[in-house]
Write a protein that holds these residues in place. Structure first.
Motif, short mmCIF file in Angstrom:
data_model
loop_
_atom_site.label_atom_id
_atom_site.label_comp_id
_atom_site.label_asym_id
_atom_site.label_seq_id
_atom_site.Cartn_x
_atom_site.Cartn_y
_atom_site.Cartn_z
N UNK A 199 0.95 -1.14 -0.09
CA UNK A 199 0.09 -0.03 0.03
C UNK A 199 1.01 1.16 -0.08
N UNK A 200 1.71 1.25 0.53
CA UNK A 200 2.86 2.33 0.73
C UNK A 200 3.48 2.59 -0.60
N UNK A 201 4.00 1.47 -1.28
CA UNK A 201 4.56 1.66 -2.63
C UNK A 201 3.57 2.08 -3.53
N UNK A 202 2.35 1.62 -3.46
CA UNK A 202 1.24 2.22 -4.31
C UNK A 202 0.77 3.60 -3.98
N UNK A 203 0.90 3.90 -2.75
CA UNK A 203 0.47 5.31 -2.55
C UNK A 203 1.66 6.35 -2.97
N UNK A 204 2.79 5.82 -3.10
CA UNK A 204 4.15 6.54 -3.64
C UNK A 204 3.63 6.77 -5.27
N UNK A 205 3.60 5.63 -5.74
CA UNK A 205 3.33 5.51 -7.12
C UNK A 205 2.15 6.18 -7.61
N UNK A 206 1.18 6.25 -6.83
CA UNK A 206 -0.02 6.98 -7.20
C UNK A 206 0.23 8.48 -7.00
N UNK A 207 0.91 8.92 -5.77
CA UNK A 207 1.32 10.30 -5.75
C UNK A 207 2.45 10.69 -6.80
N UNK A 208 3.17 9.83 -7.46
CA UNK A 208 4.14 10.10 -8.47
C UNK A 208 3.12 10.64 -9.57
N UNK A 209 2.25 9.57 -9.86
CA UNK A 209 1.39 9.58 -11.13
C UNK A 209 0.45 10.81 -11.12
N UNK A 210 0.08 11.24 -9.90
CA UNK A 210 -0.84 12.56 -9.59
C UNK A 210 0.08 13.70 -9.86
N UNK A 211 1.45 13.64 -9.38
CA UNK A 211 2.24 14.64 -9.58
C UNK A 211 2.66 15.15 -11.08
N UNK A 212 2.86 13.82 -11.67
CA UNK A 212 3.10 13.85 -13.02
C UNK A 212 1.88 14.46 -13.84
N UNK A 213 0.70 13.93 -13.57
CA UNK A 213 -0.41 14.88 -14.22
C UNK A 213 -0.57 16.04 -13.83
N UNK A 214 -0.45 16.49 -12.54
CA UNK A 214 -0.28 17.85 -12.31
C UNK A 214 0.71 18.77 -12.98
N UNK A 215 2.12 18.13 -13.01
CA UNK A 215 3.00 18.85 -13.84
C UNK A 215 2.70 18.67 -15.48
N UNK A 216 2.10 17.69 -15.81
CA UNK A 216 1.92 17.75 -17.31
C UNK A 216 0.73 18.82 -17.55
N UNK A 217 -0.35 18.76 -16.72
CA UNK A 217 -1.62 19.81 -16.90
C UNK A 217 -0.94 21.01 -16.93
N UNK A 218 0.11 21.54 -15.79
CA UNK A 218 0.68 22.64 -15.90
C UNK A 218 1.51 23.01 -17.00
N UNK A 219 2.27 22.02 -17.47
CA UNK A 219 3.04 22.22 -18.87
C UNK A 219 2.21 22.67 -19.93
#
Length: 193
Positions: A100-120
């Motif tokens: 769950x912790x690893x999945x949370x990190x992956x999910x958070x990374x994916x969320x951050x990537x989505x946010x950065x992509x959206x910002x870009x």
């Protein structure tokens, strides 16, 4: 013991393959909503009280052995007779927490990537609009500069024409003044005679 075995079987499967997600409702927002894991026990107390009612119907369909599990007392799992099962439970819970912790990190990374992509993408659109604006302003500036040069040339031409006209008129005034002086001098001279 069968109850504990059934619970452990499901937990160990989830520890290896992952806890099932709660199904999302179809729609345009479904892909943007973070997926949520179905319920799974996170400690011994939750393991003991866990029943199929804690999981969504889809998970129960995928893991029909959940229908046979029922709650049990902590004293049962702590009984020395079930020490091996207790150890398996602790190991499965630890693996699930790690997963769950690893999945949370992956999910958070994916969320951050989505946010950065959206910002870009947003900044890219802003840059494109500003590029069009800058191009338009450069064209306007070039047009204004050309108009300024034309107006300057026209003004200089008009100044030369004005100076030439002033010089000509000054010469004419001087000539007329001289003529008037001669004529006036003649009239004055003629009256005296």
């Amino acid at each position: 013991m069968d109850n504990i075995e059934a619970k452990l079987s499901v937990l160990e499967t989830w520890a290896k393959k992952g806890v099932p997600y709660i199904p999302q409702r179809p729609g345009p927002k479904a892909s943007r909503v973070e997926r949520q894991y179905d319920y799974f026990p996170k400690n011994k107390s939750a393991f003991c009280s866990w029943t199929a009612e804690d999981n969504c119907p889809r998970t129960v369909e995928l893991f029909p052995q959940l229908l046979g599990i029922r709650s049990l007392s902590r004293e049962t799992i702590d009984d020395p007779e079930y020490a091996a099962l207790h150890d398996r439970m602790e190991a499965a819970l630890a693996k699930l927490k790690e997963r769950q912790a690893a999945s949370a990190i992956v999910a958070d990374t994916a969320r951050q990537l989505d946010e950065l992509t959206s910002d870009r993408d947003r900044w890219k659109r802003i840059a494109e609009v500003q590029e069009v604006d800058v191009r338009a302003l450069r064209e306007r500036a070039a047009g204004a500069e050309e108009n300024f040069r034309k107006e300057r040339r026209a003004r200089l031409s008009n100044e030369r024409l004005l100076n030439t006209t002033i010089d000509e008129l000054t010469a004419q005034v001087a000539a007329l003044t001289a003529t008037v002086s001669k004529v006036t001098g003649l009239k004055l001279t003629g009256k005296k005679s």
